[in-house]
Design an enzyme around this catalytic site. Sequence first.
Site, short mmCIF file in Angstrom:
data_model
loop_
_atom_site.label_atom_id
_atom_site.label_comp_id
_atom_site.label_asym_id
_atom_site.label_seq_id
_atom_site.Cartn_x
_atom_site.Cartn_y
_atom_site.Cartn_z
N TYR A 107 0.86 -1.20 0.00
CA TYR A 107 0.00 0.00 0.00
C TYR A 107 0.89 1.23 0.00
O TYR A 107 1.87 1.30 0.73
CB TYR A 107 -0.86 0.00 1.26
CG TYR A 107 -1.62 1.31 1.51
CD1 TYR A 107 -2.96 1.42 1.19
CD2 TYR A 107 -0.96 2.42 2.06
CE1 TYR A 107 -3.64 2.62 1.40
CE2 TYR A 107 -1.63 3.62 2.27
CZ TYR A 107 -2.97 3.72 1.94
OH TYR A 107 -3.64 4.89 2.15
N GLU A 195 -3.70 7.27 -4.00
CA GLU A 195 -3.51 6.02 -3.26
C GLU A 195 -3.44 4.85 -4.21
O GLU A 195 -4.25 4.74 -5.13
CB GLU A 195 -4.69 5.83 -2.29
CG GLU A 195 -4.61 4.58 -1.44
CD GLU A 195 -5.90 4.35 -0.65
OE1 GLU A 195 -5.99 4.80 0.51
OE2 GLU A 195 -6.82 3.71 -1.20
#
Length: 389
Positions: A107, A195
């Site tokens: 991530y 993101e």
Amino acid sequence: MKLMEYQGKDLFRRVGIPTPNGVFATTADDVKAFIREHPGSWVLKSQVMMGGRGKAGGIKFADDAQQGETLARELIGKVLKSVQNPDGEEVKSLLVEEKVDIASEAYVSIAIDRTAKQPVVLVTAQGGMDVEEVAEHDPDAIKKYWIDPARGYSPFIGRRLAFDAKLPEGFRKAFPAVLGALYTLFMDYGANLVEINPLVLTKDGRVIASDAKVDLDDNGLYKHPDVAAWNSESPADEDQAAAVAIGLGMSNYAKLDGTIGVIANGAGLGMGTMDAIRNAGGEAANFLDIGGGAQADLVKKSYDLVTSDPKVKAMFINIFGGITRGDQVARGIVEALKGGDVREVPLVVRLTGTNAEEGRRILDEAGFVPVETMDEGAARAVALAAGSK
Ligand code: GDP
Ligand code: MN
């Protein structure tokens, strides 16, 4: 402005972040035709704003054209629901992407830290799930780095984050460049958030952005008109679509429950006008920010939009002139609304700024109700709405 995954990935490709090969599709027939021409294993990804599509059943795998068509038929038109979005969101399009064999999911995101007044990078080796979950159960697994915008990004930042977050070895070489490109995107497009979850390491050693979440600051959209135009492709509701259709920004119009139509220039003035109406004992029928300039053409279209709501019994146009000349604005309003095919409701206009007096005279002559202050205008509009049918 929040982007859908396929739009976010478009921006990723512009800055050089690797994304899976794929195609955007709006019909099951397109999906079938595409897979027939490109045999292999494909992922069908529902294009909706909400996250957590995997869990909500919005992501399916297809190994041939027939299966692709069947799954696409199931997905398109389906309403996906999640905890965050219990009302659900209808799937109108799909992203068809090469299915990759995943070795590991990481991530990475960049957001603005308002307290530090700097972009902050978050990285964890526990990608694929919600970062909030990781933050709750294993907060130390999330590594942060604040980037000083004056110094910008250097590859050592990416190397250090990859090391500190214990990203598997396969990520290490590619990661600094991916983060650098993500930072370029963040700055150049004025993002609130970028993101990648998951950033995938494939079994054959590639590092690819498997998902994309991008939220751009509306105030920076003028720098990228092509991206700003995506607005009209993904209006989240009818009001937004209506606003875009007449040339306003997506968030410049919202229908409300009251009887007094509102047109103001500036979001702050629009909200102030709604408050003034409430103080005067009425309720606004809408919020509408017409933006700077208040051109006659846009005044007419805004007026038509607001009065298309049958609840509207009176209209209050509140224009803060500044250097915009009041007489010009007044002439524009008269020209736009007199004698044309408009729904006639009592119209109160407050004008301030250069030549405001002259402007009020013009409005008065045309049979509108010119006022000097916002409170006076609100009171007049409320009284007129109560008196008209
Ligand atoms: P989200 O649930 O809305 O965040 O959608 P994502 O794009 O993040 O996909 C959710 C999950 O689907 C990922 O975390 C992966 O586990 C899985 N997934 C998506 N694409 C692929 C793929 O190409 N191959 C494999 N094996 N899994 C995938
Ligand atoms: Mn995701």
